[in-house]
Write a protein that holds these residues in place. Structure first.
Motif, short mmCIF file in Angstrom:
data_model
loop_
_atom_site.label_atom_id
_atom_site.label_comp_id
_atom_site.label_asym_id
_atom_site.label_seq_id
_atom_site.Cartn_x
_atom_site.Cartn_y
_atom_site.Cartn_z
N ASP A 1 0.82 -1.22 0.00
CA ASP A 1 0.00 0.00 0.00
C ASP A 1 0.85 1.26 0.00
N ARG A 2 1.91 1.26 0.80
CA ARG A 2 2.77 2.45 0.87
C ARG A 2 3.54 2.64 -0.44
N ARG A 3 3.99 1.54 -1.03
CA ARG A 3 4.70 1.63 -2.32
C ARG A 3 3.77 2.25 -3.37
N LYS A 4 2.53 1.82 -3.40
CA LYS A 4 1.56 2.35 -4.35
C LYS A 4 1.30 3.84 -4.09
N GLU A 5 1.17 4.22 -2.79
CA GLU A 5 0.98 5.63 -2.45
C GLU A 5 2.11 6.49 -2.97
N MET A 6 3.32 5.94 -2.93
CA MET A 6 4.50 6.67 -3.38
C MET A 6 4.71 6.55 -4.89
N ARG A 7 3.84 5.82 -5.55
CA ARG A 7 3.91 5.61 -6.99
C ARG A 7 5.24 5.02 -7.44
#
Length: 71
Positions: free
Chosen positions: A14-20
């Motif tokens: 989820d955090r990786r996706k938030e950071m694109r």
């Protein structure tokens, strides 16, 4: 699969996706392979503590917060 590994993988994903970031970009920043990131995110592989701390640093996560979240 271990419950903790699955929950930790969800947080990392989820955090990786938030950071694109792609899995490849994250792997390069942490010094591991894309395949390892995939397995960590799916909870299919436990991660070494050194990788955990690198992931936290790169993703701007606090290890203590993660510990509280996954119980």
């Amino acid at each position: 699969m271990n419950r903790v590994d699955v929950l930790l993988g969800e947080i990392i994903h989820d955090r990786r996706k938030e950071m694109r970031l792609t899995q490849t970009e994250l792997a390069n920043k942490v010094g591991t392979t894309t395949q390892c990131i995939y397995y960590y995110e799916k909870g299919k592989r436990g991660m070494p503590i050194s990788i955990f701390f690198k992931l936290c640093r790169v993703l701007g996560l606090e290890p203590n917060d993660i510990q509280r979240e996954i119980g």
